[in-house]
Design a protein around this motif. Structure first.
Motif, PDB file in Angstrom:
ATOM      1  N   GLU A 180       0.870  -1.179   0.000  1.00  0.00           N
ATOM      2  CA  GLU A 180       0.000   0.000   0.000  1.00  0.00           C
ATOM      3  C   GLU A 180       0.905   1.227   0.000  1.00  0.00           C
ATOM      4  OE1 GLU A 180      -3.745   2.048   2.391  1.00  0.00           O
ATOM      5  OE2 GLU A 180      -2.818   0.226   3.173  1.00  0.00           O
ATOM      6  N   GLU A 212      -2.968   5.983   0.679  1.00  0.00           N
ATOM      7  CA  GLU A 212      -4.382   5.634   0.760  1.00  0.00           C
ATOM      8  C   GLU A 212      -4.976   5.445  -0.635  1.00  0.00           C
ATOM      9  OE1 GLU A 212      -8.530   7.204   2.863  1.00  0.00           O
ATOM     10  OE2 GLU A 212      -6.727   8.452   2.883  1.00  0.00           O
ATOM     11  N   ASP A 213      -5.586   4.267  -0.856  1.00  0.00           N
ATOM     12  CA  ASP A 213      -6.247   3.899  -2.110  1.00  0.00           C
ATOM     13  C   ASP A 213      -5.284   3.747  -3.285  1.00  0.00           C
ATOM     14  OD1 ASP A 213      -8.699   3.932  -0.820  1.00  0.00           O
ATOM     15  OD2 ASP A 213      -9.067   6.032  -1.300  1.00  0.00           O
TER      16      ASP A 213
END
Length: 640
Positions: A468, A471-472
């Motif tokens: 990751e 975020e997103d």
């Protein structure tokens, strides 16, 4: 008695593969009386003891543990291998029950079982009333849901099924068979048209109503509850599908929960397995808008405002947007593949894989890891359980896992999505990984953008998260060689060429059958739908690289990398001595008068002159490819 007679009785019964009901029948006593013997609440008289010893073919001493040399430990599921194995007498080893998705059936077959009963404990300890778990197909969702239903359902006696499993050591074991349960699997609620799908849903609910039909005349339900139950049941038995029947289906689960809660005096556990199968079927068959409202209302009525619901759990591949059916469910938690909740409950860990293969006398190897490993759920690395089981049974490293419904969505997406998605897709198949925005908040068929499509592919197991970044925003890769087979089909679809021709071309290249390779390569060029797609040297390079990506099982693939004294187009480093190393160099001309044969020879001279083979050992085949539009000329040489 101060002896542990009840424990030895239980062990001996299990070693003879009798159920409690069978023992009671053989002894001529009631099931409840026999159950009390094993629970230690009652002790049989001498005559019954004699009959027990005859039925079990043992001595009275053995019943009281004085000669237990051949009696199995009660841990019929071994701690290390999680094997459901009644021993005590010499019997054939339990086999794999591949494809069995019913927990009771699996256990009664005495089949090998990887213990996932920690799923029950984690669910009961959860603070959330309603939980949705998203996992790929064939990762054990249906078996786990069947197991949970067996454990909770107060209409069943499941103690035999769980003997020796992890859950027996949990404080939650006291919850065994205490609650009314509604268990629906939508695994087969799919069809080619809207009416057939509604009928399949109605039929699934009707079967659950029939399971409880005997309670309506017991006197515990009110006259109104009996009338409402019968009204809905009769509508579920109708052959026709109409608005009135549809409304009964929508209310059916809420009404059933109320009746069960009244009858049993406990709130209901609602289990919905593969809840999104109807949505995905409707989307792939083109009638999603026709059934969406009905499916949403069915789920919303079952889950929202249901005062008779203790807890609910849903499984599927992806979530439906919270703004739709899940709006107002403030106590809902969605556990996707990147969450740690239930991360070891679906799929096999490496230790579980090693134990299963050792039991089956099959080899665990690095090659197997590359073929079936690579999935990452929460903080746990897992293998595809379906593929591992098939490999253990067949001893052949094939591709066993296919997700046809997800493939159809991706095929459609490749046609609908814009150039930016195509670039991301091409980067994935050529480099093996890609960094993209991923949206897990709703299903792809509700919002068909690139971020939701990547979310679908992650949840479906076609790609997996490696990092990751923010975020997103994630780094994704294809999990293993088995899944690359899916991408081979999709790449052929993306290029709009025949997959068989692509396969023949690549096989000819591996075998150094260069004349056949040149023939199939020319055929592929002619199949391409647009002449304008072939506008420069890079067009041919990227097209061929995309296809060569499916040689990963046998080759390490490098593109545009510094080798020798320059940058080669495509270098294929053989992983096995039986295949040659390959170097492909591309040339292109806009002048139809240019000699393609000379251009191809020029490519060969460049390979040799700049020593692109400097890092290769063994046999090397140099391939020069020259192009003008859809015309090509290929020349080749071998080192030495």
């Amino acid at each position: 008695m101060k002896t542990k007679f009840n424990e030895y009785l239980t062990k001996l019964r299990k070693s003879r593969v009798y159920t409690q009901a069978q023992m009671a029948e053989k002894l001529g006593i009631s099931r409840s009386t026999y159950t009390n013997y094993e629970n230690g609440n009652r002790t049989p008289d001498f005559e019954v003891l004699e009959r027990i010893s005859e039925v079990l073919a043992c001595s009275l001493d053995e019943l009281f543990g004085r000669k237990p040399t051949y009696v199995a430990s009660c841990d019929v599921v071994k701690e290390d291998s999680m094997l459901y194995n009644v021993s005590g007498i010499q019997e054939e080893k339990p086999k794999l029950a591949i494809g069995v998705q019913d927990f009771r059936d699996l256990r009664e077959k005495q089949a090998y079982y990887v213990d996932k009963t920690q799923f029950i404990e984690q669910f009961l300890e959860s603070w959330y009333q309603i939980t949705l778990i998203t996992r790929p197909r064939r990762f054990g969702k249906t078996l786990n849901m069947s197991m949970l239903a067996e454990f909770l359902d107060c209409t069943k006696d499941s103690s035999d099924l769980f003997c020796g499993t992890k859950i027996t050591k949990s404080v939650h074991y006291k919850e065994l068979n205490r609650y009314p349960v509604v268990f629906l699997s939508f695994l087969n609620v799919k069809a080619g048209d809207a009416d057939s799908l509604c009928y399949a849903l109605k039929d699934t609910v009707r079967a659950e109503y029939e399971r409880f039909y005997q309670m309506v005349n017991d006197g515990r339900l009110s006259e109104f509850q009996v009338k409402e139950f019968n009204m809905i049941y009769n509508s579920l038995c109708q052959e026709s599908i109409g608005k009135e029947i549809e409304n009964y289906v929508i209310r059916s689960i809420a009404v059933l929960c109320q009746a069960l809660s009244t009858y049993y005096g406990e709130k209901v556990f609602l289990l919905l397995d593969e809840y999104d199968t109807p949505f995905m079927s409707a989307n792939s068959e083109g009638y999603y808008d026709e059934v969406r409202a009905m499916l949403n209302r069915f789920l919303a009525t079952s889950l929202k405002g249901n005062d008779y619901l203790q807890k609910a759990i849903l499984t599927g591949i992806q979530r439906i947007a919270k703004e739709n059916i899940f709006s107002g469910l403030n106590n809902l938690v969605v556990c996707t593949v990147q969450d740690e909740d239930y991360d070891d409950c679906f799929g096999f860990t490496e230790q579980e894989v090693k134990e299963l293969l050792a039991y089956c006398k099959a080899e665990f190897s690095d090659e197997l890891k590359k073929m079936y490993d690579g999935y990452h759920f929460g903080s746990t690395d897992v293998y595809n359980p379906w593929s591992i089981s098939c490999y253990a049974a067949r001893r052949r490293m094939d591709s066993y896992w296919v997700n046809t419904s997800e493939n159809s969505i991706l095929r459609n997406a490749l046609e609908v999505q814009g150039r930016s998605f195509e670039k991301e897709y091409e980067a994935l198949i050529t480099e093996g990984e890609v960094e993209v925005t991923v949206d897990f908040s709703m299903a792809y068929y509700e919002k068909m953008d690139e971020a939701n499509l990547w979310g679908l592919l992650v949840n479906a197991g076609i790609v997996t998260i490696t990092k990751e970044i923010e975020e997103d925003y994630y780094r994704l890769r294809v999990p293993n060689l088995e899944v690359w087979k899916v991408f081979k089909e999709l790449t052929a679809c993306h290029l709009k060429i025949d997959e068989r021709h692509m396969e023949k071309m690549l096989n000819a290249l591996k075998r150094k059958d260069m004349e056949r390779f040149a023939e199939e390569y020319q055929r592929v060029l002619l199949e391409l739908p647009s002449y304008h797609d072939l506008k420069d040297e890079n067009s041919y390079h990227m097209m061929t690289l995309g296809m060569c990506a499916f040689l990963r099982k046998d080759y390490d693939i490098k593109s545009n990398r510094e080798t020798g004294e320059g940058r080669s187009d495509i270098c294929l480093y053989a992983k096995h001595d039986r295949y040659p190393n390959l170097i492909l160099e591309f040339k292109y001309t806009k002048d139809e008068k240019d000699d393609l044969e000379k251009l191809a020879e020029k490519a060969l001279e460049q390979i040799k002159g700049k020593q692109y083979d400097a890092e290769m050992t063994g046999e090397v085949c140099y391939v020069g490819l020259a192009h003008y539009g859809k015309r090509s000329c290929i020349r080749w040489r071998e080192n030495g």
